[in-house]
Design a protein around this motif. Structure first.
Motif, PDB file in Angstrom:
ATOM      1  N   ARG A  32       7.534  -2.282  -7.192  1.00 29.32           N
ATOM      2  CA  ARG A  32       8.445  -3.162  -7.046  1.00 29.32           C
ATOM      3  C   ARG A  32       8.023  -4.219  -8.414  1.00 29.32           C
ATOM      4  O   ARG A  32       6.773  -4.141  -8.799  1.00 29.32           O
ATOM      5  N   ASP A  34       7.740  -7.212  -7.900  1.00 28.44           N
ATOM      6  CA  ASP A  34       6.939  -8.470  -7.225  1.00 28.44           C
ATOM      7  C   ASP A  34       5.340  -7.671  -7.096  1.00 28.44           C
ATOM      8  O   ASP A  34       4.493  -8.646  -6.412  1.00 28.44           O
ATOM      9  N   GLY A  36       4.814  -4.971  -5.089  1.00 31.41           N
ATOM     10  CA  GLY A  36       4.700  -4.242  -3.997  1.00 31.41           C
ATOM     11  C   GLY A  36       5.161  -2.993  -4.027  1.00 31.41           C
ATOM     12  O   GLY A  36       5.213  -2.534  -5.408  1.00 31.41           O
ATOM     13  N   ASP A  38       8.059   0.182  -2.659  1.00 30.79           N
ATOM     14  CA  ASP A  38       9.278   0.497  -1.925  1.00 30.79           C
ATOM     15  C   ASP A  38       9.375   2.021  -1.957  1.00 30.79           C
ATOM     16  O   ASP A  38       9.913   2.524  -2.870  1.00 30.79           O
ATOM     17  N   GLN A  94       7.364   0.138   3.729  1.00 34.78           N
ATOM     18  CA  GLN A  94       8.512  -0.621   4.191  1.00 34.78           C
ATOM     19  C   GLN A  94       9.310  -0.855   2.912  1.00 34.78           C
ATOM     20  O   GLN A  94       8.664  -0.564   1.684  1.00 34.78           O
ATOM     21  N   THR A  96       9.939  -3.694   1.417  1.00 34.95           N
ATOM     22  CA  THR A  96       9.151  -4.595   0.504  1.00 34.95           C
ATOM     23  C   THR A  96       7.546  -4.729   1.091  1.00 34.95           C
ATOM     24  O   THR A  96       6.994  -5.471   1.617  1.00 34.95           O
ATOM     25  N   HIS A 391       4.003  -6.418   3.008  1.00 30.63           N
ATOM     26  CA  HIS A 391       4.570  -7.565   2.260  1.00 30.63           C
ATOM     27  C   HIS A 391       3.918  -7.049   0.689  1.00 30.63           C
ATOM     28  O   HIS A 391       3.044  -6.526   0.481  1.00 30.63           O
ATOM     29  N   PRO A 392       4.659  -7.582  -0.306  1.00 30.93           N
ATOM     30  CA  PRO A 392       4.313  -7.296  -1.601  1.00 30.93           C
ATOM     31  C   PRO A 392       2.650  -7.729  -1.955  1.00 30.93           C
ATOM     32  O   PRO A 392       2.069  -7.216  -2.776  1.00 30.93           O
TER      33      PRO A 392
END
Length: 426
Positions: A32, A34, A36, A38, A94, A96, A391-392
């Protein structure tokens, strides 16, 4: 063969820098913006992660296989055949998610196999890496599908019928998985286990707060999940009198409070969460006819968990009127304990390596829950920053990652050389 004496050097050392490099490489798949990850279950990203892992394994002669539930295995043969020591976790995340949850356990297991290969060490029995299918349950609910089918808790036909938000079924994605790896053998779910060991980030902050590096997990608290449907009556928001409304959202407000009050009667160790709320028809000028939501309930004691679950069902039905409440159980996973002998082996390894360690309970669920009834099982926790996970910004220190893999290797060699019929793993 007697169990290895972990206090006597030299025992092989893992390569922490190599493990960290592989972790960062795997984080590129589903990355991602950020920071993180996915990489949801049975997605293209999940298949790409499997392909990368299989490629690394083939370069050192590991034997890959899938079972029909989508669980991936890489096996290092032992001096004898028979029940294997199974080590690993999961690759899916998850939506994120972060870079460590699940995948740390898989790649720590890979580092163990790679270290043994590099040293020319043939273990007394096979050691097999596992990457469980759909531990997270973010795309297909509930999670832990692969380990549940492997252990006989669920049938393959049951999980195959589950669909994601786009209507794609698990069965369809399992067919795509088979098509993506035509040369990898397929086996039936479930085979004899000598022991099971799963490394994981803690997903809480006990180790970090106490400046500890290794946690020998005593067990996993019990978990129940429910889907609650509140059925009312759709009506025009401008014309339906308040006294005649059968408003599902108003019922949801009452039910949510009533269920929380019922849960809190169980004391401070209860964990009660409402999530995934769906309102129908979800239009601004329509009195809602339906609210559907999920309940996550957890406690270390099974008797308290069972009693609280019944109290929640009763509270929902009583508070919903004039709407009707339907409570559908989804997951009933009792609390379990892990092998005391393997926990002692984890603590001995930590002490021999100079790593501060303790025993602790897992508040989060893991695939190891389903392995414990099949064979002596254990989990190894390492700290994660601030206890943050899913969480990222999830993070584990490189030194802790290496420490967890080292303790896994030591404990794995102990398990591989131990004799179950003499109680060495019980």
């Amino acid at each position: 063969m007697t169990p290895m004496d972990l206090s006597q050097p030299p025992l092989p050392r893992i390569d922490g820098a190599r493990l960290w490099s592989r972790l960062m490489s795997m984080a590129e798949i589903g990355a991602r913006t950020d920071g993180g990850v996915d990489r949801q279950a049975l997605s293209a990203e999940d298949r790409a992660a499997m392909a990368r892992l299989i490629g690394w394994g083939e370069s050192i002669g590991l034997l890959p296989s899938f079972d029909t539930a989508g669980n991936l295995f890489l096996t290092l043969p032992g001096a004898s055949e028979g029940a294997t020591v199974l080590i690993g976790s999961h690759l899916d995340s998850q939506p994120t998610g972060g870079r460590f949850d699940g995948v740390f356990g898989v790649l720590a297991a890979f580092e163990v196999l790679e270290t043994l290969h590099d040293r020319g060490i043939v273990p007394p029995r096979p050691i097999t890496l596992v990457a469980w299918m759909n531990e997270e349950g973010g795309r297909f609910a509930p999670g832990m599908m692969g380990s549940e089918v492997f252990s006989g808790h669920r049938r393959l036909t049951q999980i195959g019928a589950v669909t994601d938000a786009a209507g794609v079924s698990v069965a369809t994605e399992l067919e795509r998985l088979a098509e993506a790896f035509p040369g990898v053998p397929r086996i039936a779910p479930g085979f004899p286990l000598h022991a099971y060991i799963e490394p994981h980030i803690e997903q809480a902050d006990h180790l970090e707060r106490e400046a500890l590096v290794i946690g020998a997990v005593t067990g996993i608290q019990g978990k129940k999940t429910y889907e609650v449907t509140l059925s009312g009556r759709e009506a025009h928001a401008g014309t339906e009198p308040m006294e005649r409304r059968v408003d599902a959202v108003q019922a949801f407000a009452r039910v949510a409070l009533a269920m929380q009050e019922a849960a809190l009667q169980a004391g401070p160790d209860i964990r009660f969460t409402i999530g995934r709320v769906e309102v129908l028809p979800n239009a601004p000028s329509v009195v809602p006819a339906t609210v559907r939501f999920r309940i996550d309930l957890r406690h270390p004691r099974n008797d308290v968990l069972d009693r609280t679950g019944l109290a929640l069902e009763a509270a929902a039905r009583a508070a919903a009127a004039p709407c009707i409440a339907e409570v559908q159980p989804m997951v009933d996973a009792p609390a379990n304990t892990f092998s005391p002998a393997l926990r002692r082996a984890i603590l001995r390894s930590a002490a021999a390596r100079g790593l501060p360690a303790t025993e602790l309970l897992s508040a989060a669920g893991h695939d190891a829950r389903h392995m414990a009834p099949l064979a002596p099982s254990a989990m190894i926790f390492i700290p994660c920053r601030g206890g943050l996970s899913h969480h990222p910004e999830e993070w584990a220190e490189p030194a802790h990652v290496a420490a967890g893999a080292q303790v896994l290797l030591d404990t794995c060699l102990h398990a591989a050389s131990a004799t179950r019929d003499k109680g060495d793993l019980s």
